[in-house]
Design a protein around this motif. Structure first.
Motif, PDB file in Angstrom:
ATOM      1  N   PRO A   1       1.038  10.902  -3.381  1.00 37.57           N
ATOM      2  CA  PRO A   1      -0.394  10.600  -3.486  1.00 37.57           C
ATOM      3  C   PRO A   1      -1.220  11.596  -2.669  1.00 37.57           C
ATOM      4  O   PRO A   1      -0.794  12.077  -1.621  1.00 37.57           O
ATOM      5  CB  PRO A   1      -0.512   9.194  -2.919  1.00 37.57           C
ATOM      6  N   SER A   2      -2.408  11.871  -3.159  1.00 37.81           N
ATOM      7  CA  SER A   2      -3.291  12.809  -2.471  1.00 37.81           C
ATOM      8  C   SER A   2      -3.910  12.130  -1.247  1.00 37.81           C
ATOM      9  O   SER A   2      -3.787  10.927  -1.040  1.00 37.81           O
ATOM     10  CB  SER A   2      -4.383  13.290  -3.420  1.00 37.81           C
ATOM     11  N   ARG A   3      -4.597  12.930  -0.447  1.00 42.09           N
ATOM     12  CA  ARG A   3      -5.234  12.372   0.753  1.00 42.09           C
ATOM     13  C   ARG A   3      -6.315  11.370   0.381  1.00 42.09           C
ATOM     14  O   ARG A   3      -6.508  10.375   1.071  1.00 42.09           O
ATOM     15  CB  ARG A   3      -5.838  13.496   1.584  1.00 42.09           C
ATOM     16  N   THR A   4      -7.002  11.635  -0.711  1.00 49.42           N
ATOM     17  CA  THR A   4      -8.041  10.711  -1.157  1.00 49.42           C
ATOM     18  C   THR A   4      -7.439   9.366  -1.551  1.00 49.42           C
ATOM     19  O   THR A   4      -7.976   8.307  -1.202  1.00 49.42           O
ATOM     20  CB  THR A   4      -8.806  11.312  -2.352  1.00 49.42           C
ATOM     21  N   GLN A   5      -6.318   9.407  -2.269  1.00 47.41           N
ATOM     22  CA  GLN A   5      -5.650   8.165  -2.660  1.00 47.41           C
ATOM     23  C   GLN A   5      -5.131   7.418  -1.441  1.00 47.41           C
ATOM     24  O   GLN A   5      -5.224   6.191  -1.373  1.00 47.41           O
ATOM     25  CB  GLN A   5      -4.508   8.467  -3.626  1.00 47.41           C
ATOM     26  N   MET A   6      -4.574   8.143  -0.479  1.00 47.71           N
ATOM     27  CA  MET A   6      -4.075   7.489   0.732  1.00 47.71           C
ATOM     28  C   MET A   6      -5.224   6.858   1.514  1.00 47.71           C
ATOM     29  O   MET A   6      -5.099   5.736   2.027  1.00 47.71           O
ATOM     30  CB  MET A   6      -3.341   8.511   1.607  1.00 47.71           C
ATOM     31  N   ALA A   7      -6.362   7.554   1.596  1.00 45.81           N
ATOM     32  CA  ALA A   7      -7.520   7.006   2.301  1.00 45.81           C
ATOM     33  C   ALA A   7      -8.049   5.761   1.588  1.00 45.81           C
ATOM     34  O   ALA A   7      -8.405   4.780   2.238  1.00 45.81           O
ATOM     35  CB  ALA A   7      -8.610   8.062   2.407  1.00 45.81           C
ATOM     36  N   ALA A   8      -8.090   5.811   0.271  1.00 43.79           N
ATOM     37  CA  ALA A   8      -8.573   4.657  -0.489  1.00 43.79           C
ATOM     38  C   ALA A   8      -7.649   3.460  -0.314  1.00 43.79           C
ATOM     39  O   ALA A   8      -8.111   2.328  -0.132  1.00 43.79           O
ATOM     40  CB  ALA A   8      -8.696   5.021  -1.963  1.00 43.79           C
ATOM     41  N   ARG A   9      -6.350   3.695  -0.351  1.00 43.13           N
ATOM     42  CA  ARG A   9      -5.404   2.596  -0.173  1.00 43.13           C
ATOM     43  C   ARG A   9      -5.503   1.987   1.216  1.00 43.13           C
ATOM     44  O   ARG A   9      -5.459   0.768   1.380  1.00 43.13           O
ATOM     45  CB  ARG A   9      -3.978   3.090  -0.424  1.00 43.13           C
ATOM     46  N   SER A  10      -5.639   2.842   2.233  1.00 39.79           N
ATOM     47  CA  SER A  10      -5.745   2.311   3.593  1.00 39.79           C
ATOM     48  C   SER A  10      -7.068   1.569   3.776  1.00 39.79           C
ATOM     49  O   SER A  10      -7.130   0.551   4.467  1.00 39.79           O
ATOM     50  CB  SER A  10      -5.589   3.422   4.620  1.00 39.79           C
ATOM     51  N   LEU A  11      -8.140   2.055   3.145  1.00 39.53           N
ATOM     52  CA  LEU A  11      -9.426   1.366   3.237  1.00 39.53           C
ATOM     53  C   LEU A  11      -9.369  -0.007   2.575  1.00 39.53           C
ATOM     54  O   LEU A  11      -9.895  -0.988   3.106  1.00 39.53           O
ATOM     55  CB  LEU A  11     -10.522   2.217   2.598  1.00 39.53           C
ATOM     56  N   VAL A  12      -8.717  -0.081   1.437  1.00 40.96           N
ATOM     57  CA  VAL A  12      -8.561  -1.377   0.767  1.00 40.96           C
ATOM     58  C   VAL A  12      -7.718  -2.312   1.632  1.00 40.96           C
ATOM     59  O   VAL A  12      -8.045  -3.493   1.799  1.00 40.96           O
ATOM     60  CB  VAL A  12      -7.933  -1.194  -0.638  1.00 40.96           C
TER      61      VAL A  12
END
Length: 79
Positions: free
Chosen positions: A31-42
């Motif tokens: 996963p890209s950094r954006t996807q990782m950030a979105a998952r952690s934010l959720v």
């Protein structure tokens, strides 16, 4: 009577455990950094929601104490 046993018609199902393919699946995409950030934010949002519901819900679970003085409206005081 029936001394001869018939072969199971779906014997390939039992043989599937022994079968190994020589084809390897493709590697998983990272996963890209954006996807990782979105998952952690959720995940943080869900945890924060659960924690806040517990924090605000605890007073509602406490037994009610009897009020020390009775509550009366100001309109009934002049009577």
């Amino acid at each position: 009577m029936f001394l001869r046993r018939e072969a199971v018609p779906f014997a390939f199902v039992s043989e599937a455990d022994r079968f190994r393919s020589n084809v390897t699946p493709p590697p998983r995409e990272r996963p890209s950094r954006t996807q990782m950030a979105a998952r952690s934010l959720v995940g943080l949002t869900v945890v924060a929601g659960l924690a806040s519901s517990l924090l605000f819900g605890m007073p509602a679970l406490q037994p009610n104490k009897a009020p020390e003085k009775s509550q009366q409206s100001e309109a009934s005081e002049g009577r």
